[in-house]
Design an enzyme around this catalytic site. Structure first.
Site, mmCIF file in Angstrom:
data_model
loop_
_atom_site.group_PDB
_atom_site.id
_atom_site.type_symbol
_atom_site.label_atom_id
_atom_site.label_comp_id
_atom_site.label_asym_id
_atom_site.label_seq_id
_atom_site.Cartn_x
_atom_site.Cartn_y
_atom_site.Cartn_z
ATOM 1 N N LYS A 1 -13.034 -4.415 -16.814
ATOM 2 C CA LYS A 1 -11.735 -4.603 -16.156
ATOM 3 C C LYS A 1 -11.525 -6.065 -15.777
ATOM 4 O O LYS A 1 -10.451 -6.623 -15.987
ATOM 5 C CB LYS A 1 -11.649 -3.749 -14.881
ATOM 6 C CG LYS A 1 -11.513 -2.281 -15.145
ATOM 7 C CD LYS A 1 -11.278 -1.499 -13.863
ATOM 8 C CE LYS A 1 -12.440 -1.565 -12.892
ATOM 9 N NZ LYS A 1 -13.698 -1.002 -13.390
ATOM 10 N N GLY B 1 -13.256 0.129 -2.347
ATOM 11 C CA GLY B 1 -12.653 0.283 -3.655
ATOM 12 C C GLY B 1 -11.541 -0.698 -3.961
ATOM 13 O O GLY B 1 -11.119 -0.823 -5.097
ATOM 14 N N GLN B 2 -11.036 -1.386 -2.948
ATOM 15 C CA GLN B 2 -9.924 -2.308 -3.185
ATOM 16 C C GLN B 2 -10.359 -3.733 -2.843
ATOM 17 O O GLN B 2 -11.224 -3.938 -2.005
ATOM 18 C CB GLN B 2 -8.716 -1.907 -2.333
ATOM 19 C CG GLN B 2 -8.167 -0.538 -2.694
ATOM 20 C CD GLN B 2 -6.863 -0.253 -1.978
ATOM 21 O OE1 GLN B 2 -5.811 -0.624 -2.444
ATOM 22 N NE2 GLN B 2 -6.939 0.392 -0.836
ATOM 23 N N MET C 1 -16.570 6.557 -2.242
ATOM 24 C CA MET C 1 -15.608 7.637 -2.007
ATOM 25 C C MET C 1 -16.247 8.990 -1.758
ATOM 26 O O MET C 1 -15.611 9.854 -1.164
ATOM 27 C CB MET C 1 -14.661 7.737 -3.191
ATOM 28 C CG MET C 1 -13.726 6.569 -3.305
ATOM 29 S SD MET C 1 -12.837 6.256 -1.790
ATOM 30 C CE MET C 1 -12.808 4.489 -1.838
ATOM 31 N N CYS D 1 -8.984 5.663 1.447
ATOM 32 C CA CYS D 1 -10.221 5.366 0.726
ATOM 33 C C CYS D 1 -11.380 4.935 1.604
ATOM 34 O O CYS D 1 -12.518 5.146 1.226
ATOM 35 C CB CYS D 1 -9.996 4.375 -0.416
ATOM 36 S SG CYS D 1 -9.671 2.698 0.063
ATOM 37 N N MET D 2 -11.148 4.327 2.755
ATOM 38 C CA MET D 2 -12.331 3.934 3.528
ATOM 39 C C MET D 2 -12.177 4.058 5.022
ATOM 40 O O MET D 2 -12.961 3.478 5.755
ATOM 41 C CB MET D 2 -12.813 2.535 3.128
ATOM 42 C CG MET D 2 -11.730 1.568 2.769
ATOM 43 S SD MET D 2 -11.293 0.310 3.974
ATOM 44 C CE MET D 2 -10.543 1.103 5.277
#
Lengths: 276, 794
Positions: B103, B414-415, B377, B192-193
């Site tokens: 990615k 995740g971000q 997650m 997500c967190m």
């Protein structure tokens, strides 16, 4: 005057009473125990279905089978310049189509042929003085019926090849193993064979991007077997075999779900209207 | 490997220049290949990159953190003629040391998708029509003002993300909380967190990890809790694999609900039943205690025991609210609590053999091994996410394996700026920059730095994300501005929330870079700048703040989210609160870091951040802090308290919580006999709105599918590639089945990736959440699988 307590009837009644009490207590104990037992085992969690670790998906698991320690020659060992070359041209000549099992390109003694001794050399690779070449490492040493897929032309069985550098007369025997599949041969009915073209190498989205994997990985999931070490085909030898998780950067092209989707770019459903 | 692949985008020039340049480039790369065997240890492709850079090329290389996940890899983007043309891993970055993942290597192509939004769109008569940007911004400002006037300040809300830059999140917070006076500011990081945050807060009293990525270089054992790192955090996973290769004895254990690429790479794969990680973690503690593997000195000196409420619900009802009540507990009470969790008992709940649980405990308890636990997650998207985070800290606290090199419970994100923007700036309803709205001192401090009256800041938190979208559905919220995220793909139980947004009388503004199912329901769409089209800062999982400069112009009328926020704030008369200009990053950073001006949180200056590939906070006297709470490393820790000082809590101790196993809100039954698990794949990120515009990534995984166990498929009569229908109590989804392609769910479980906007698995998921963190559990609900047959596509 007799103590009524000692009369036989009274004794019997007492025994009966004691018996009743004991039975009653037992019942209570059983009931309580069962209630307690029930309470200790409430179904507070969902049922667990079988959680056996499944047999691995080869294309996924093989990537990580690096087995550096079982290799005869390290991935990063320099190649002897005089070693028999292995390049894309010879690689392709031994295969009928992209992904086909290659033919055996060298002589086999009768015993080798009979006993299928291929993995002696091809499981771990290494330099073979007999052929003056590095033995390519098989990506699937667990399959030992090699000749089931890899054909050995009748002309090479029972042939010991001279090393390169031998007198020219002996070199002429190279053709015995490097069989030209298109050459006329007695009793060979010629075929009009053509196949899909070889996959384009170096499919990079942009300069410096990791190239995609242009072939499927069935029986070939162990990337380093073919792409690393002195036996690797020159044009496809990786510079970084130690990286291990190859598919972190190199992705399969067209790994489409059920083959349902082609190679088109992404388009939103109903994108033409620009609005819902 | 051949080196002749010059197939760049936008390479318009031809002829002699190109040939000459190509020749130079080739010779540079050829020598790089020759030198490849002499790669600097730890620096992947370092030589290659350096040679490449010194080549006489007109490509200019500039540093940036990657746009995608929370690992925060340093990238070098090649800029030529005003376009991004190439990407390299930054060998200077201590995060990735020159390596990226697929990615990252293709990230710049996300800038050039054909359907990039370049003009503002306003809904007129049901259709979105192009309008000039200024007109759209006027409309947004007018509707915001009118809604506040008509329905009150708490009828408006903003929903951002962990992809906001730090200055963007900061301006959003100041604008909504300081100027408008509403706490209705949330970010998708709630999804997500937030369990990671509440886990940190309840155990340590402070957010973000004690350790850092360097722990990977020191740990002997890696336990991955529900974490498919090979696909989700590939660069860190590669660092682990490299350590295993270099140091004999290093072991990787994959503890998961599904067999993945990570399981294959691991030394050991252990599967457990969904939700049962709670029991496993407690059973590990039970073993540590009964086998006397507890670091008594550490526990006596640095740990306190707490008990919270139990039987806490699942947040399924509108207006659900929960407040935990911590009570003191003792060591003996803790031991008694653990007696419910013998390995045999945990085996019954989890399906993991007791011997395996004992083996895990023996790894954690071995005084000669350093242990790193990693998760993302799995434990966070969990109906008891906060508890699960607490329990993993319990294991590390019992063994004293925390806050020292290689001993590290590590919560991944995740971000790219979930930590930097959402957690440090505090773009959540209950938060202020480095503070809480409920804390008077924090409000006073914020009001002072912001230059607003303290009364402006509401002491009551507003709606969390789930409640915010429920309030939109009910009509309690009338105006919602969504930036840098795509909730109508990512919200659970999607049908309800999308319908809510489409109701009459709701005004939804969406700032994004591509059309998505979220822009589809918008009343105004504002085209946004993406990543390096603006200056910004991200903060990654290891407390590292990373700066990137503006390298490109955004297309058409697209504006950065920052400039959009400032433009609307100015239209509402709050211009005096903000510095001038569209992207006043310097001034905003100066103002923002005043919030962190203490030894436990100090941030680096912008000039240092511009020069270096990220700096970890606390950054005091030019020194980064790698191990917080460790008195030899952390400038805020008091050495008089021993080797560690958990100063986040008033008693300077870390808290071990007595958190029981509680069942999930929904589980398979006769009608819906399968677990449904959702997640990501390596090639796609978040809702796929960027990665699907990248040809290599799209072609690798062009659409969603459902993974089914081969035996289940056989019983259902479904072959690989055939279409099946998934039915939950909330929705239906028809998609192809995949059997033994990339990963295998165990029997009785199916898995669907959520990136595909055409196959929305979140129409099936349940909106139950962890009552403490309000983070939904996307990892488990019950579905039925029906055979549809071959050839009937979705």
């Amino acid at each position: 005057m007799t103590d009524p307590d000692f009369s036989p009837t009274n004794t019997l009644a007492r025994l009966l009473a004691i018996g009743a009490v004991v039975v009653g207590m037992l019942v209570v104990v059983i009931v309580v125990t069962s209630v307690v037992f029930e309470r200790e085992e409430p179904r507070i969690h969902p049922p667990v279905t079988s959680l056996d670790v499944p047999p691995p998906i080869a294309s996924e698991a093989e990537v990580f089978r690096m087995d550096r320690e079982v290799r005869a020659v390290a991935w990063d060992a320099p190649r002897r310049p005089a070693a028999h070359p292995r390049n894309l041209a010879t690689f392709r000549r031994l295969r009928a189509y992209p992904g086909a099992p290659p033919r055996v390109p060298h002589g086999l003694t009768d015993a080798e042929f009979r006993e299928t001794r291929c993995n002696h050399c091809h499981a771990s690779g290494g330099y073979s003085p007999r052929f003056g070449a590095y033995a390519p490492v098989t990506p699937h040493p667990e399959w030992s019926g090699c000749l089931q897929c890899h054909a050995a032309d009748a002309s090479i069985v029972g042939v010991e090849l001279p090393p390169p550098g031998a007198p020219a007369a002996e070199q002429a025997r190279c053709g015995q193993c490097h069989i030209d599949p298109d050459a006329p041969s007695p009793r060979l009915v010629s075929v009009n064979w053509s196949s899909e073209s070889w996959p384009e190498l170096d499919q990079r989205a942009m300069e410096g991007a990791p190239p995609a994997i242009p072939h499927d990985v069935e029986l070939r999931g162990n990337c380093v077997a073919c792409h690393a070490g002195p036996a690797a085909v020159e044009e496809i030898r990786t510079t970084h075999p130690e990286r291990t998780d190859c598919r972190q950067c190199h992705v399969l092209v067209e790994e489409a779900a059920g083959g349902a989707v082609g190679t088109q770019g992404f388009h939103r459903p109903g994108a033409a209207e620009g609005d819902r | 490997m051949t080196e002749d692949g010059v197939r760049g985008e936008g390479r318009a020039e031809g002829g002699e220049t190109l040939e000459r340049r190509e020749f130079l480039r080739r010779s540079a790369l050829a020598s790089a290949v020759a030198a490849a065997s002499a790669l600097v240890p730890d620096v992947a492709f370092g030589e290659e990159v350096e040679r490449y850079l010194s080549g006489s090329s007109s490509v200019q290389w500039r540093k940036t953190p990657c746009r995608f996940c929370g690992v925060g890899c340093g990238l070098l983007v090649g800029i030529e003629d005003g376009r991004a043309v190439a990407v390299r891993g930054d060998p200077e970055s201590p995060v990735n040391r020159g390596l990226a993942c697929v990615k990252g290597y293709h990230s710049v192509q996300a800038l050039y998708g054909e359907d990039r939004l370049t003009r503002a769109l306003v809904r007129r008569g049901g259709t979105l029509v192009e309008v000039p940007m200024e007109e759209a911004l006027d409309l947004v400002a007018d509707r915001l003002r009118e809604t506040v006037e008509e329905y009150g300040k708490d009828s408006v809300a903003m929903y951002g993300s962990g992809q906001w830059t730090i200055p963007e999140g900061y301006v959003a917070s100041k604008f909504f909380k300081g100027a408008l006076g509403t706490n209705n500011l949330e970010a998708n990081a709630r999804l997500c967190m937030s369990s990671a945050v509440t886990g940190f807060m309840s155990t340590f009293g402070m957010d973000e990890p004690p350790g850092c990525y360097e722990d990977i270089d020191h740990a002997d054992v890696f336990v991955l809790w529900g974490n498919n790192m090979s696909e989700m955090h590939p660069v860190l996973f590669s660092r682990m694999l490299e350590e295993r290769r270099r140091r004999p004895g290093v072991r990787i254990v994959d503890l998961a609900t599904r067999t993945t690429r990570t399981s294959y790479a691991a030394d050991r794969s252990i599967l457990f039943a969904p939700q049962a990680d709670l029991a496993i973690a407690n059973a590990i503690c039970h073993e540590l205690v009964t086998r006397n593997r507890v670091d008594r000195e550490f526990v006596n000196r640095h740990v306190a025991f707490k008990r919270g409420r139990t039987n806490i619900g699942y947040g399924l009802e509108d207006g659900f609210s929960f407040q935990d009540r911590p009570e003191d507990a003792t060591w003996d009470e803790f031991v008694e609590f653990l007696s419910d969790y013998t390995p045999e008992r945990a085996a019954e709940i989890s399906g993991v053999p007791a011997a395996d649980i004992r083996w895990l405990a023996s790894l954690y308890g071995d005084p000669n091994r350093r242990v790193m636990s990693l998760w993302c997650m799995g434990p966070n998207r969990h109906a008891r996410g906060t508890w699960m985070n607490n329990l993993m800290y319990n294991i590390h606290l019992l063994t004293g394996k925390i806050a020292s090199p290689g001993n590290s419970p590590f919560s991944l994100t995740g971000q790219p700026s979930a930590c930097g923007t959402v957690r440090e700036v505090g773009t959540l309803t209950h938060r202020l920059p480095y503070g809480q709205v409920t804390n008077e001192e924090h409000r006073r401090n914020a009001a002072e730095i912001w230059g607003v009256p303290v009364e402006n800041i509401d002491p009551e938190p507003g709606y969390n994300t789930m409640e915010m979208f429920r309030a939109l559905d009910r009509g309690d919220i009338r105006f919602l501005w969504i930036q840098v995220t795509n909730p109508f793909v990512s919200m659970p139980d999607l049908n309800r929330y999308r319908e809510g947004a489409e109701r009459e009388g709701r005004f939804v503004v969406v700032s994004d870079v591509y059309p998505t199912p979220t822009t589809d329901v918008a009343d105004v769409v504002l085209p946004a700048a993406l990543w390096i089209e603006q200056e910004g800062l991200f903060g990654n999982s290891e407390r590292r703040t990373q700066h990137f400069e503006k390298m490109l112009d955004p297309p058409g009328e697209a504006m950065s989210d920052l400039a959009q926020l400032l433009a609307v704030a100015r239209r509402l008369g709050h211009g005096d609160l903000f510095p001038e200009g569209d992207d006043p990053v310097d001034e905003l950073w100066e103002e923002y870091i005043q919030f962190h001006d203490a030894p436990d949180h100090r941030m680096a200056s912008l000039s240092e951040l511009r020069e270096r590939p990220g700096i970890m906070w606390p950054y005091v006297d030019g020194r980064e802090t790698r191990w917080r709470y460790n008195t030899t490393h952390d400038p805020a820790a008091d050495p008089d308290r021993g080797a560690y000082d958990f100063y986040g809590n008033p008693d300077h101790r870390a808290w071990i919580w007595l958190r029981p196993y509680e069942p999930p809100p929904e589980w398979p039954d006769e009608q819906y006999p399968f677990w449904l698990n959702t997640g990501r794949v390596l090639e796609h990120w978040h809702t796929g709105s960027m990665t699907r515009r990248i040809p290599t990534l799209h072609r690798a995984v062009p659409q969603a599918y459902v993974e089914v166990h081969a035996d289940d498929a056989r019983e259902l009569g479904v072959a690989d590639g055939e279409t099946v229908r998934l039915v939950s109590r909330r929705g239906t989804l028809t998609l192809p089945a995949r059997i033994d392609h990339r990963a295998q769910p165990p029997r009785g479980q199916v898995f669907v990736p959520f990136f595909d906007e055409s196959l929305l698995v979140n129409e099936l998921t349940l909106d139950a959440y962890c009552p403490i963190s309000a983070q939904p559990d996307y990892k488990k609900c019950a579905v039925r699988v029906e055979r549809v047959g071959a050839g009937t596509g979705p």
